[in-house]
Design a protein around this motif. Structure first.
Motif, PDB file in Angstrom:
ATOM      1  N   VAL A 116       0.825  -1.279   0.056  1.00  0.00           N
ATOM      2  CA  VAL A 116      -0.045   0.245  -0.059  1.00  0.00           C
ATOM      3  C   VAL A 116       0.772   1.245   0.054  1.00  0.00           C
ATOM      4  O   VAL A 116       0.460   2.083  -0.673  1.00  0.00           O
ATOM      5  N   GLY A 117       2.164   1.190   0.850  1.00  0.00           N
ATOM      6  CA  GLY A 117       2.945   2.611   1.015  1.00  0.00           C
ATOM      7  C   GLY A 117       3.412   2.711  -0.413  1.00  0.00           C
ATOM      8  O   GLY A 117       3.753   3.932  -0.612  1.00  0.00           O
ATOM      9  N   LEU A 133       1.480   4.496  -3.136  1.00  0.00           N
ATOM     10  CA  LEU A 133       1.146   5.765  -2.787  1.00  0.00           C
ATOM     11  C   LEU A 133       2.195   6.732  -2.725  1.00  0.00           C
ATOM     12  O   LEU A 133       1.951   8.008  -3.504  1.00  0.00           O
ATOM     13  N   SER A 134       3.295   6.283  -2.235  1.00  0.00           N
ATOM     14  CA  SER A 134       4.357   7.275  -2.033  1.00  0.00           C
ATOM     15  C   SER A 134       4.956   7.521  -3.459  1.00  0.00           C
ATOM     16  O   SER A 134       5.361   8.794  -3.546  1.00  0.00           O
ATOM     17  N   THR A 168       3.440   7.525  -6.481  1.00  0.00           N
ATOM     18  CA  THR A 168       2.345   8.196  -7.201  1.00  0.00           C
ATOM     19  C   THR A 168       2.262   9.660  -6.538  1.00  0.00           C
ATOM     20  O   THR A 168       2.250  10.680  -7.176  1.00  0.00           O
ATOM     21  N   LEU A 169       2.167   9.881  -4.989  1.00  0.00           N
ATOM     22  CA  LEU A 169       1.938  11.102  -4.613  1.00  0.00           C
ATOM     23  C   LEU A 169       3.254  11.805  -4.965  1.00  0.00           C
ATOM     24  O   LEU A 169       3.200  13.174  -5.002  1.00  0.00           O
ATOM     25  N   PRO A 223      -2.959   2.017   8.261  1.00  0.00           N
ATOM     26  CA  PRO A 223      -2.818   3.237   7.187  1.00  0.00           C
ATOM     27  C   PRO A 223      -2.259   4.250   7.885  1.00  0.00           C
ATOM     28  O   PRO A 223      -1.612   5.191   7.420  1.00  0.00           O
ATOM     29  N   LEU A 274       3.987   9.280   4.480  1.00  0.00           N
ATOM     30  CA  LEU A 274       3.649   9.991   3.294  1.00  0.00           C
ATOM     31  C   LEU A 274       3.854  11.804   3.468  1.00  0.00           C
ATOM     32  O   LEU A 274       4.025  12.244   2.458  1.00  0.00           O
TER      33      LEU A 274
END
Lengths: 305, 431
Positions: free
Chosen positions: A86-87, A90-91, A93-94, A170, A177
């Protein structure tokens, strides 16, 4: 001729000595803090050692115990894989999205770049303590954490974060993040390296913004993406501070492999067992990195080929 | 040229660092060799804690020097956090201190045969076990040998908010209080609207749950430390009593009911706090808005409560054992204990000092220290084995759902049992 040769060799001898003197801080550091511990831990992983009594050879006993340890080891492995699955996306893309915004040449952009880079400068335990206050669930009557209180202004009931089994993991990722701006050090040069004329050519051909990104920018920054994904996976397998400083109400919800390793080494003084965890972790990271490298040939584009 | 200068600076710096790293060790060994001219024997003595502890240790040393001018006591203060790691690595590294402070790690050290048996020294000097609180002595006896002398004792106690008792017309707790009285008072005090809870102190920390379980007649493990006993009917009764305080009667706060960084007790929102004796000194210093007092925890099947303690031991590797014994004897003897007593916090293990007015009246009539002495007198020694750390982690893992998710007590214990018994077997084998 003979004389010059002699002078040359004496200089080289002198330089040789200098070479070793100059490089010695690194060599000593490397031996003392990397090479020797590395091989000692491999040896220790086959032993039982509680620091006070001499180590005892036990063969693969530690590894066997590890495989049988459903409540701590496998649980920590599951949590760690969750952090990675998950991390990392996300990191990455962000971080990329943020960097695309920050790559625009507008007035005062440096101020924004500094603001988003700052979290990478303030790191560590103090910040994590602050986050655990921010993410405090509370009961809502004035004693909620700031984030839930802010959500409350919009009529959203914030989650229980560390107090809830679902949200505790999360929460750990969310805190990570926060420092995503740090990755702009990689993204900004990569984005700047995309030749302007390619974008102009695409524009003349009538490509949309979206199309320009996918067909021009994206292929050209794949090396940076590959780098970020690889480092991200390695980093998330080694995640330690976040789950250690702001664990879930039940530690089993958030414990990572590194937390498990730390507990065994420095709370229970099972150095051999902890070394075995370290080696399993090392092998897993190694395998993932090799897979990554092999797969990368299919999608990473280097201008030199 | 510039880069050369940089490199040289780096070399010098790292050399200095290395030298500094080594010197701390050599300083320690040279300190204990001692006999350079002045003929003084040096005893190195490690302890943990902050300024408060430092002051006490130095005060006792001043008295010690008056009687023993030929012994130089080198006090080594180590922060509480990481004390065990520091001690373990230094002992493994072969550099032994002469006197060390120990608490929960005692069994690990004693089990590995790294501590000196103090029994012969006690016999020689006529130091009697009976002069000390029995639980304090029992905690540091291994295989019938006294391997450390207790320095400070404490026990789980109950602090209560007198104002909340007055407001609800409840008589103050006495030594004869039962858990039923406790339960009734908690129901009356709890007031959701004001955010007031009757009880705080229900949790997975060993002293928390053992306070209830042992008092109800149960225990974590059997007396010989071989079998899991938390699933006995008595133990289960204790755990269910705790769970009901949270979920059925709602008189104890959930962890999530406690705002981060807020102390419900010192802000006057708790009727009865079941916790350690360190709250006494903290309450004297911090609580101004309401009146409070100390009482022993209520009685169930019997009166008992978890003991807290720490002690001084002499490692086998010490080269100054006779001098070290003099130090231990002095610190845990009357003079040392009287200095401790005057702090008015923890209980001196020497019964005569604890029961004297020096200790009991140190705060005047403001605090009933007798309640703490009574608690220590009836306290039980926690069942510490060499697997204590692991067993505590298991307890945390399996008991937490009971107190934070209302999980089924019997089911949690059924899952916990084989795990704890595995640890107990390993602890037996390690012996």
């Amino acid at each position: 001729m003979a004389k010059t040769k002699q002078v040359f060799s004496s200089i080289s001898k002198h330089e040789k000595r200098n070479f070793w003197i100059y490089i010695s801080p690194w060599i000593i550091g490397f031996l003392a803090f990397t090479a020797i511990p590395f091989f000692s831990s491999l040896a220790l992983s086959f032993m039982q050692w509680d620091i006070i009594t001499p180590p005892k050879w036990v063969g693969f006993e530690n590894y066997k115990e590890l495989m049988d340890d459903k409540i701590y080891f496998w649980n920590a492995l599951r949590n760690t894989i969750f952090y990675a699955l998950v991390g990392v996306p996300l990191s990455v893309t962000l971080g990329l999205l943020l960097s695309i915004l920050l790559s625009k040449e507008i007035k005062g952009i440096n101020v924004f770049r500094i603001i988003f880079y700052l979290p990478a400068v303030f790191g560590g335990v103090a910040v994590l303590m602050l986050w655990s206050y921010l993410l405090y669930p509370g009961t809502g009557n004035g004693d909620a954490g700031l984030i839930n209180a802010a959500l409350g202004w919009f009529g959203i009931e914030g989650p229980g974060w560390s107090q809830s089994e679902f949200w505790s993991k999360p929460a750990v990722i969310l805190v990570g993040l926060w420092g995503v701006g740090g990755s702009m050090m990689i993204w900004l040069p990569a984005l700047a390296g995309v030749p302007k004329e390619l974008h102009e050519a695409a524009e003349i051909d009538g490509a949309s913004r979206w199309r320009k990104f996918w067909s021009v920018t994206f292929p050209l920054i794949t090396p940076a993406i590959f780098f970020q994904v690889t480092m991200g996976i390695i980093g998330s397998f080694q995640i330690f501070m976040e789950p250690k400083i702001m664990p879930g109400n039940q530690k089993a919800w958030t414990d990572s492999l590194m937390v498990n390793l730390f507990d065994n080494a420095f709370t229970f003084y099972k150095m051999g067992y902890a070394s075995a965890i370290a080696w399993v972790l090392f092998i897993m990271i190694m395998v993932l990195t090799v897979i990554n490298l092999v797969v990368s040939k299919r999608w990473v584009y280097y201008e030199s080929n | 040229m510039k880069s050369l200068k940089k490199i040289l600076t780096a070399v010098t710096l790292s050399a200095t660092l290395l030298a500094a790293g080594c010197s701390s060790d050599s300083a320690k060994t040279s300190g204990s060799s001692g006999s350079d001219g002045d003929k003084k024997e040096t005893v190195s003595f490690t302890y943990w804690g902050g300024d408060f502890d430092k002051k006490r240790m130095e005060a006792i040393r001043t008295e010690f020097n008056k009687e023993n001018p030929d012994i130089n006591v080198k006090l080594i203060q180590i922060p509480s956090d990481g004390y065990d790691q520091k001690l373990l690595t230094s002992m493994a590294g072969g550099s032994s201190y002469d006197v060390v402070q120990l608490a929960e790690a005692f069994n690990t050290y004693a089990g590995k045969g790294t501590l000196e048996d103090l029994t012969p020294y006690m016999e020689k000097d006529g130091v009697s076990k009976d002069d000390y609180f029995s639980a304090g002595m029992e905690a540091y006896t291994y295989d019938d040998k006294v391997m450390a002398m207790p320095m400070r004792l404490g026990a789980m106690i109950m602090l209560y908010n007198k104002d909340l008792f007055d407001k609800n017309g409840i008589p103050y707790p006495t030594d004869q209080w039962t858990w039923e009285d406790f339960h009734n008072a908690a129901l009356k005090i709890t007031n959701k609207q004001d955010g007031v809870f009757g009880v705080q102190g229900v949790g997975t920390w060993w002293a928390n749950y053992m306070a209830y379980v042992e008092s109800f007649g149960g225990s974590l493990m059997t007396e010989d430390h071989t079998k899991f006993n938390l699933d006995s009917p008595e133990s289960i009764k204790g755990l269910k009593f705790m769970q009901d305080l949270i979920y059925k009667d709602k008189v104890a706060p959930l962890t999530s009911d406690i705002p981060k960084g807020v102390d419900l007790w010192t802000s006057g929102k708790i009727g009865m706090l079941v916790d350690g004796p360190w709250h006494i000194l903290s309450a004297i210093a911090n609580i101004k808005d309401f009146k409070w007092e100390v009482a022993p925890i209520p009685t169930g099947e019997k009166f008992t409560t978890p003991l807290f303690s720490n002690a001084f031991a002499i490692p086998k590797g010490s080269e100054h054992k006779d001098a070290a014994w003099k130090v231990v004897k002095f610190w845990t003897g009357e003079v040392g204990q009287t200095i401790l007593a005057k702090e008015g916090g923890e209980v001196p293990p020497l019964k005569s000092v604890a029961n004297s007015d020096v200790y009991l009246k140190v705060h005047g009539d403001a605090v009933n220290l007798q309640a703490l002495v009574t608690s220590v007198d009836g306290a039980f020694v926690p069942p510490i084995t060499s697997k204590w750390g692991e067993i505590n982690k298991l307890a945390d893992t399996y008991l937490a759902p009971i107190f934070s998710e209302n999980a089924d007590v019997e089911k949690q214990l059924k899952d916990m049992k084989p795990q704890v018994e595995k640890m107990l077997t390993e602890a037996q084998q390690a012996k």
